[in-house]
Design a protein around this motif. Structure first.
Motif, mmCIF file in Angstrom:
data_model
loop_
_atom_site.group_PDB
_atom_site.id
_atom_site.type_symbol
_atom_site.label_atom_id
_atom_site.label_comp_id
_atom_site.label_asym_id
_atom_site.label_seq_id
_atom_site.Cartn_x
_atom_site.Cartn_y
_atom_site.Cartn_z
ATOM 1 N N TYR A 1 18.530 2.540 2.401
ATOM 2 C CA TYR A 1 17.366 2.604 1.508
ATOM 3 C C TYR A 1 17.193 4.053 1.183
ATOM 4 N N LYS A 2 16.700 3.993 -0.199
ATOM 5 C CA LYS A 2 16.178 5.571 -0.830
ATOM 6 C C LYS A 2 15.139 6.030 0.022
ATOM 7 N N LYS A 3 13.865 5.212 0.010
ATOM 8 C CA LYS A 3 12.615 5.733 0.590
ATOM 9 C C LYS A 3 12.108 4.575 1.586
ATOM 10 N N VAL A 4 11.829 5.098 2.781
ATOM 11 C CA VAL A 4 11.157 4.318 3.565
ATOM 12 C C VAL A 4 9.967 4.970 4.381
ATOM 13 N N ALA A 5 9.009 4.072 4.215
ATOM 14 C CA ALA A 5 7.587 4.546 4.852
ATOM 15 C C ALA A 5 7.596 4.049 6.405
ATOM 16 N N VAL A 6 7.272 5.487 7.186
ATOM 17 C CA VAL A 6 7.179 5.257 8.550
ATOM 18 C C VAL A 6 5.768 6.015 8.985
ATOM 19 N N PRO A 7 5.263 5.483 10.077
ATOM 20 C CA PRO A 7 3.847 6.192 10.511
ATOM 21 C C PRO A 7 3.956 7.488 11.153
ATOM 22 N N PHE A 8 3.957 8.740 10.480
ATOM 23 C CA PHE A 8 4.192 10.045 10.863
ATOM 24 C C PHE A 8 3.314 10.129 12.310
ATOM 25 N N SER A 9 2.025 9.525 12.316
ATOM 26 C CA SER A 9 1.359 9.630 13.583
ATOM 27 C C SER A 9 1.942 9.051 14.764
ATOM 28 N N ARG A 10 2.878 8.141 14.471
ATOM 29 C CA ARG A 10 3.380 7.658 16.107
ATOM 30 C C ARG A 10 4.993 7.784 16.160
ATOM 31 N N ALA B 1 0.878 -1.374 0.191
ATOM 32 C CA ALA B 1 -0.101 -0.185 0.106
ATOM 33 C C ALA B 1 0.788 1.150 0.138
ATOM 34 N N VAL B 2 2.226 1.161 0.075
ATOM 35 C CA VAL B 2 2.937 2.297 0.316
ATOM 36 C C VAL B 2 3.912 2.229 -0.932
ATOM 37 N N ASP B 3 4.497 3.388 -1.418
ATOM 38 C CA ASP B 3 5.350 3.307 -2.470
ATOM 39 C C ASP B 3 6.798 3.857 -1.855
ATOM 40 N N ALA B 4 7.360 2.610 -1.456
ATOM 41 C CA ALA B 4 8.496 2.752 -0.596
ATOM 42 C C ALA B 4 9.745 1.519 -0.789
ATOM 43 N N TYR C 1 15.380 9.600 11.098
ATOM 44 C CA TYR C 1 15.102 8.915 10.199
ATOM 45 C C TYR C 1 15.276 9.655 8.994
ATOM 46 N N SER C 2 15.038 10.871 8.724
ATOM 47 C CA SER C 2 15.121 11.489 7.317
ATOM 48 C C SER C 2 16.574 11.867 7.226
ATOM 49 N N ALA C 3 17.317 11.714 8.108
ATOM 50 C CA ALA C 3 18.759 11.792 7.844
ATOM 51 C C ALA C 3 19.377 10.637 7.218
ATOM 52 N N LYS C 4 18.666 9.647 7.159
ATOM 53 C CA LYS C 4 19.228 8.354 6.590
ATOM 54 C C LYS C 4 18.450 7.879 5.342
ATOM 55 N N ALA C 5 17.154 8.471 5.217
ATOM 56 C CA ALA C 5 16.484 8.166 3.901
ATOM 57 C C ALA C 5 15.339 9.393 3.580
ATOM 58 N N SER C 6 14.913 9.071 2.372
ATOM 59 C CA SER C 6 13.555 9.898 2.227
ATOM 60 C C SER C 6 12.470 9.297 2.865
ATOM 61 N N LEU C 7 11.467 9.910 3.520
ATOM 62 C CA LEU C 7 10.445 9.265 4.153
ATOM 63 C C LEU C 7 9.133 9.701 3.466
ATOM 64 N N CYS C 8 8.068 8.713 3.736
ATOM 65 C CA CYS C 8 6.678 8.874 3.395
ATOM 66 C C CYS C 8 6.031 8.305 4.540
ATOM 67 N N ASP C 9 4.669 8.724 4.615
ATOM 68 C CA ASP C 9 3.864 8.322 5.779
ATOM 69 C C ASP C 9 2.921 7.068 5.357
ATOM 70 N N SER C 10 3.183 5.982 6.431
ATOM 71 C CA SER C 10 2.237 4.781 6.432
ATOM 72 C C SER C 10 1.246 4.737 6.984
#
Length: 350
Positions: A85-94, A12-15, A103-112
């Motif tokens: 990893y280039k892009k990692v999905a993490v739950p921003f709400s948590r 479900a995530v593009d990561a 986390y953003s210093a290690k990879a590009s982030l998106c919200d899971s």
């Protein structure tokens, strides 16, 4: 079951990877309870990182599901696990702001978060079974509590008795801090249980729930400790709250929005001028967390579907006078509301 959950979130995530440290989301993905851990999923599989306290138990629990278990490398932070990893999905709400920066210093982030919410909102049969067990334990404990209620006991005493009985019925713990409110204390919906002593003629409101298999139950009962013939307003309001509660069960179907479900109870209470005393939402989703999706509130556009679990809890609260709430944990099955907590709701007078 667990592998399908992980696959659902990953797809479900593009990561390149999904990374989760939050207790509830880790449990959803692994079925393993711990105070520390990180779940990392990529196209090659899933690894659960934890410390030495949980390592042996985690290996025994998760290896059959194809989840690899590794001890968290000494001197490493969770953020170090996503390096490369280039892009990692993490739950921003948590996550905290500090974690986001790490986390953003290690990879590009998106919200899971949305992926987890969409997956968790409709329960699998195993989840429904666990919630039902927690509901049965709460029901049984409440029935067993009634003969233990004595004049002079404190709200804390009553809450402690109920929590003990839920444990005896198989609970691993409570879903939330038990609320016990005597008399006018119940006019505060989330009254802080305290030292108030029970006396003849008091009303009692008790809001309680327990956990079994990691899943919650939630129930509220309001009743009288003896009848001093000074409760005509209370009895009238109780009858209306109970009717509102039952109308939800009779009228709500799959396809209703949370707002429409709330309106079933609120519009009925408005007929009797009681809606202004109904100061909270009709309900909330219940699962691993005691409050989760769907929202069953006046402005909610969440669509109720079969397999969702939520509370049906209309109430009336008149400051300094009385508080009444009647709550069951319910689910939608075959398009209809089915109650999972089921102890008697007619007005009880001890």
């Amino acid at each position: 079951m667990l592998s399908s959950r992980i696959e659902k979130i990953f797809n479900a995530v593009d990561a390149d990877a999904v990374f989760t440290t939050a207790d509830d989301l880790r449990f959803y993905l692994t079925g393993f309870e711990s105070s520390f851990g990180c779940v990392l999923t990529d196209q090659n599989g899933t690894v659960f990182y934890t410390d030495s306290r949980y390592l042996e138990a985690a290996i025994a629990k998760l290896s059959p599901f194809g989840i690899k278990v590794e001890e968290m490398p000494r001197g490493k932070r969770p953020a170090d696990l996503i390096e490369g990893y280039k892009k990692v999905a993490v739950p921003f709400s948590r996550i905290t702001a500090q974690e986001y920066l790490q986390y953003s210093a290690k990879a590009s982030l998106c919200d899971s978060t949305a992926a987890f919410d969409a997956a968790m909102i409709v329960k699998e049969q195993a989840e429904l079974d666990a919630i039902k067990k927690a509901c049965v334990a709460a029901d049984n404990a409440f029935v067993q509590l009634l003969p233990r209620i004595k004049e002079g006991m404190s709200e804390n005493d009553l809450a402690a008795e109920l929590e003990y009985l839920m444990r005896l019925n198989g609970a691993s713990g409570t879903s939330f801090s038990t609320i016990a409110a005597f008399g006018a204390n119940a006019s505060v919906p989330h009254h802080e249980t305290g030292a108030s002593k029970l006396k003849f003629g008091d009303s009692i409101l008790v809001d309680f729930g327990c956990k079994i298999g990691g899943y919650c139950s939630d129930c509220t009962r309001t009743f009288l400790f003896g009848d001093d013939k000074k409760h005509e307003d209370f009895k009238s309001a109780y009858a209306h709250v109970l009717k509102a509660h039952m109308l939800v069960k009779e009228q709500v179907t799959d396809g209703f929005t949370g707002g429409q479900a709330d309106a079933v109870a609120r519009d009925y209470l408005q007929t009797f001028g009681l809606d202004k005393y109904f100061t909270h939402s009709l309900g909330h989703g219940i699962g691993i967390n005691i409050h989760e999706a769907p929202r069953v509130s006046p402005n909610s556009g969440d669509i109720l579907q079969n397999g969702m679990v939520f509370s049906d809890e209309p109430g009336v609260y008149i400051a300094g006078a009385l508080g009444i709430r009647i709550e069951d944990t319910v689910t939608l099955k075959g398009g209809k509301v089915v109650s999972l907590t089921d102890s008697d709701k007619k007005l009880l007078i001890l």
